[in-house]
Design an enzyme around this catalytic site. Structure first.
Site, PDB file in Angstrom:
ATOM      1  N   THR A 271       0.863  -1.178   0.000  1.00  0.00           N
ATOM      2  CA  THR A 271       0.000   0.000   0.000  1.00  0.00           C
ATOM      3  C   THR A 271       0.895   1.222   0.000  1.00  0.00           C
ATOM      4  O   THR A 271       1.886   1.296   0.736  1.00  0.00           O
ATOM      5  CB  THR A 271      -1.023  -0.024   1.156  1.00  0.00           C
ATOM      6  N   GLU A 272       0.605   2.183  -0.896  1.00  0.00           N
ATOM      7  CA  GLU A 272       1.597   3.203  -1.228  1.00  0.00           C
ATOM      8  C   GLU A 272       1.854   4.214  -0.115  1.00  0.00           C
ATOM      9  O   GLU A 272       2.805   4.976  -0.180  1.00  0.00           O
ATOM     10  CB  GLU A 272       1.233   3.908  -2.541  1.00  0.00           C
TER      11      GLU A 272
END
Lengths: 212, 254
Positions: A46-47
């Site tokens: 997840t960025e």
């Protein structure tokens, strides 16, 4: 019958291969892990800075400092790691993420993607999408075939401002699975009880039937 | 011995003035330096130029400065559901340079790393490359100013665009633990843009949930070396534990 949201997530879950690092976009793509075959093990990125995203927490496990890019509280799996945003996008840009699955407003048959602005109506911002579409080894779009107004979201040329050009490899919709090509969408699968005619009618671009 | 601890958030932000540029950490509600933002608000400064992934939420984080009309320019990647942010942008009340998230993070990191510009594929073939992003609307439905077109260049047969990096007058950062020399440790996904913002700031101010003596943090485990930090403020227990949640996604046992 066209696929439901759950059906779409289920179909998309078959795209994940054992051992892959995978980034799932906000919304529909976050449902995918619920349908993953138990024999397939992937590491979710997840960025906002986490590899090894786990399932949603039980009520007594909720930690406000532990979220995914959709701002949902999550958990970590054994082997997880945290990092800052610059490093998070370094691994994206650096081609280390195997697969990104994201939503879209429009996709063209040549793989152009539009998903961040409708001029005069809605400005969401591009977030990390412009970085992701160039960095991930495979980019899959998961979306409804038609807009709420019944217009095709699959076009010969996008009408909205682009997120990237020639970046989408595959599109999974409630009607079918397409791969992109400059000459037209290559039809790989029809959803159960959906006809070829229905797909052609719902697509504003050439459809090349290459089902096996 | 070096001691960067400042008595209060008020003292820590006292020299932030009208027109200052601020790099601010945080993603959504997580890792946002809320106490420093409130202290900046209390000084009454205006015409601020903000670099941050989001611009807070309606009524929270940077949202309090936005709603009070204290911000004139923002560089961010995401508006999302922040209605006030979208309204001020579309009505021409603020300048907004929408920037891809990874480009924004790298602009801050490399700004603090002494690199003036870098090439990235993000934005190739889009309004970012062509300079068609409206930066400021004129308030009458037209665009007063567009973004600057980017120089493009091919490396290894692939196209990239040139992005200039960012340094700011100040950076506001939220840390989990800091020592009195400014070494910082962040907690879980509250790290996000905080180390990058810290690098971009010429004066970096950290609010820490906990301050410890030098030597108490394992040197192997420090996320941000103290050289990037000028001031540290200790949060009260209440301030340290007050954390918001946007999406309460829980599952049930059984």
């Amino acid at each position: 019958m066209a696929l439901t949201r759950e059906g779409l997530a289920m179909r998309a879950s078959k795209e994940l291969r054992n051992g892959e690092y995978v980034n799932l976009g906000i919304g529909l793509p976050t449902l995918i892990p619920n349908y993953l075959d138990p024999s397939v093990s992937v590491i979710l990125h997840t960025e906002n800075g986490l590899l090894g995203v786990g399932p949603y927490p039980y009520p007594d496990e909720v930690d406000p400092d532990l979220i995914n890019a959709g701002k949902e509280v999550v958990t970590t799996l054994p082997g997880a790691s945290f990092f800052d945003s610059a490093l998070s996008f370094s691994m994206i840009r650096g081609g280390k993420v195997d697969l990104a699955i994201l939503g879209a407003m429009e996709v063209s048959c040549s793989g152009d993607l539009a998903n961040w602005i409708i001029p005069g109506k809605l400005v969401k911002g591009m977030g990390g999408a412009m970085d992701l579409v160039h960095g991930a080894k495979r980019v899959i779009v998961l979306m409804e075939h038609l807009s709420k107004n019944g217009k095709s979201k699959l076009l010969a040329k996008c009408s909205l401002p682009l997120t990237g050009t020639q970046v989408v490899h595959r599109v999974i919709t409630d009607l079918c699975v397409f791969d992109t090509s400059p000459k037209g969408f290559i039809l790989r699968e029809l959803a159960p009880d959906v006809t070829l005619e229905e797909v052609i009618k719902s697509t504003d671009a050439p459809v090349i039937d290459q089902r096996r | 011995m070096i001691n960067k601890v400042v008595n209060s958030a008020k003292d820590a932000v006292a020299d932030i003035g009208n027109g200052s540029s601020l790099a601010v950490g945080g993603f959504g509600l997580v890792g946002v330096p809320n106490v420093l933002i409130q202290a900046v608000f209390d000084t009454g400064v205006k015409d601020l130029s903000i670099v941050s992934n989001n611009c807070g939420v309606d009524g929270g984080g940077l949202g309090i400065l936005l709603e009070a009309g204290r911000i004139s320019k923002v560089r961010a990647s995401y508006i999302g559901t922040n209605k006030e942010f979208e309204r001020q942008y579309l009505e021409g009340l603020i300048e907004l340079e929408l920037t891809p998230q990874g480009t924004l993070a790298e602009k801050m990191r490399s700004g603090g790393a002494g690199i003036p510009a870098f090439y990235t594929p993000a934005g190739v073939g889009t309004w970012v490359e062509s300079g068609e992003l409206p930066v400021k609307f004129d308030g009458k439905g037209g665009v007063e100013r567009f973004s600057k077109p980017r120089e493009a260049r091919e490396f290894g047969g692939k196209k990239y665009i040139l992005e200039e990096t960012i340094t700011t007058d100040f950076a506001l950062v939220r840390a989990y633990k800091a020592d009195t020399q400014g070494n910082c440790v962040f907690r879980k996904t509250a790290r996000n843009f905080n180390p990058n913002a810290a690098m971009a700031g010429r004066v970096t101010i950290v609010e820490a949930e906990q301050i410890v003596e030098p030597g108490e943090l394992d040197p192997e485990a420090i996320h941000l070396p103290g050289i990037y930090v000028q001031r540290v403020v200790q949060l009260t227990k209440e301030q340290a534990t007050l954390k918001g949640i946007e999406q309460m996604t829980v599952r049930q046992r059984g």
